[in-house]
Design an enzyme around this catalytic site. Structure first.
Site, PDB file in Angstrom:
ATOM      1  N   SER A 159       8.132   4.960   5.353  1.00 48.01           N
ATOM      2  CA  SER A 159       9.156   4.209   4.654  1.00 48.01           C
ATOM      3  C   SER A 159       8.844   4.111   3.170  1.00 48.01           C
ATOM      4  CB  SER A 159       9.272   2.817   5.284  1.00 48.01           C
ATOM      5  OG  SER A 159       9.466   2.940   6.676  1.00 48.01           O
ATOM      6  N   ASP A 198       0.866  -1.176   0.000  1.00 43.55           N
ATOM      7  CA  ASP A 198       0.000   0.000   0.000  1.00 43.55           C
ATOM      8  C   ASP A 198       0.907   1.231   0.000  1.00 43.55           C
ATOM      9  OD1 ASP A 198      -1.959  -1.887   0.430  1.00 43.55           O
ATOM     10  OD2 ASP A 198      -2.818  -0.914   2.194  1.00 43.55           O
TER      11      ASP A 198
END
Length: 312
Positions: A259, A119
């Site tokens: 991240s 995602d």
């Protein structure tokens, strides 16, 4: 300050693949402008990105004391917990790496489908003969990203896909196809935020700790997958060293900290859906979900029938 900064993250302009604009700059951008664009902020940033600070923050997020952060985080980030497996979390990091219900993410298993590993908000660039690509006003080379010019040279003419995860995204990632992987190559660096504001002052992929591996895939050739850590914790936890993997199998996870996953594909390996290139060229990231089709293996487009594929 850091908790609030992470929870209010919104990185520039964002679209759905159907054209709906949903992103705008938020309070995190204003905080990051202070950190990266004035002397006092840069001084503070040196402290925040020190390894000792990262380790201390990681120890805290692994501890039972961090549980008190979970409910405020869910509320501030607007996370829909009904999508995730029910669990009593022993620490904030255990919550952050929670597992999604399997029925909430459908993995496209058709061989020709090139899928998103996570995602995220996706940007896609073509790699030119100089192995350089542009990410939000920053210029990066595949050679500096991998610290291996010889390996990077093979990807001239291919694609660089940047999958940027925000705090409300699912922080586990998968393999995009069946295949065999190399060992993991770890590159130590400083932790800087993945927010695009940072790119005005910091070459993020030279500064951030990262880990990459070569995926020898069945349908898309050798794909390089790189995980990039972020400011403070941003820890990368890959499950396997050398390993035979299956499409959709979990490859690893990020602990607390926004991240990024980067995929590099060889020339004539993947035909990415045009919407991603168009949105990137217009300055937009595109929302994608783990397992969804984002392109097609070019060998399927070029050959086009069963007999041809068998001959190939």
């Amino acid at each position: 300050l850091y908790i609030r900064l992470r929870c209010t993250e919104m990185g520039g302009k964002i679209k759905t693949r159907h054209g709906e604009i949903i992103g705008s700059k938020g309070s995190q951008d204003r905080l990051l402008e202070i950190l990266y664009n004035n002397p006092a902020g840069k001084f503070l940033l040196k402290g925040l990105t020190a390894p000792v600070v990262s380790k201390a923050a990681g120890a805290f997020y692994d501890s039972a004391l961090s549980r008190r952060l979970i409910l405020p985080f869910i509320k501030t980030a607007g996370i829909d917990m009904s999508e995730y497996e029910s669990c009593s979390f022993r620490s904030f990091n255990e919550f952050f790496t929670r597992k999604i219900r399997s029925e909430r993410r459908k993995i496209d298993k058709t061989p020709e489908a090139f899928i998103s590993p996570c995602d995220s908000k996706l940007s896609v660039y073509k790699i030119d003969e100089h192995s350089r690509f542009i990410i939000k006003n920053g210029i990066y080379s595949t050679a500096s990203l991998l610290k291996c010019p010889k390996l990077a040279e093979k990807y001239n003419g291919g694609l660089c896909m940047i999958f940027r995860l925000e705090v409300d995204d699912y922080h586990r990632y998968i393999y995009p196809d069946n295949g065999v992987k190399s060992r993991n190559y770890h590159i130590q660096g400083k932790y800087h935020t993945v927010n695009p504001i940072a790119l005005d002052s910091v070459d993020i992929y030279k500064e951030n700790t990262r880990e990459f591996t070569i995926l020898h895939t069945e349908n898309f050739g050798d794909v390089i997958q790189i995980e990039v850590g972020a400011m403070l914790v941003g820890r990368i936890k890959n499950h396997h060293e050398k390993y035979c993997f299956k499409r959709g199998e979990e490859k690893g996870m990020f602990e607390y900290g926004g991240s990024t996953v980067v995929l590099l594909t060889l020339p004539k390996a993947v035909d990415i859906d045009s919407v991603f290139l168009e949105n990137t060229a217009a300055g937009y990231e595109t929302i994608v979900k783990m397992g969804e089709r984002i392109g097609t293996g070019l060998k399927f487009r070029q050959i086009g029938d069963k007999d041809g594929r068998e001959k190939e």
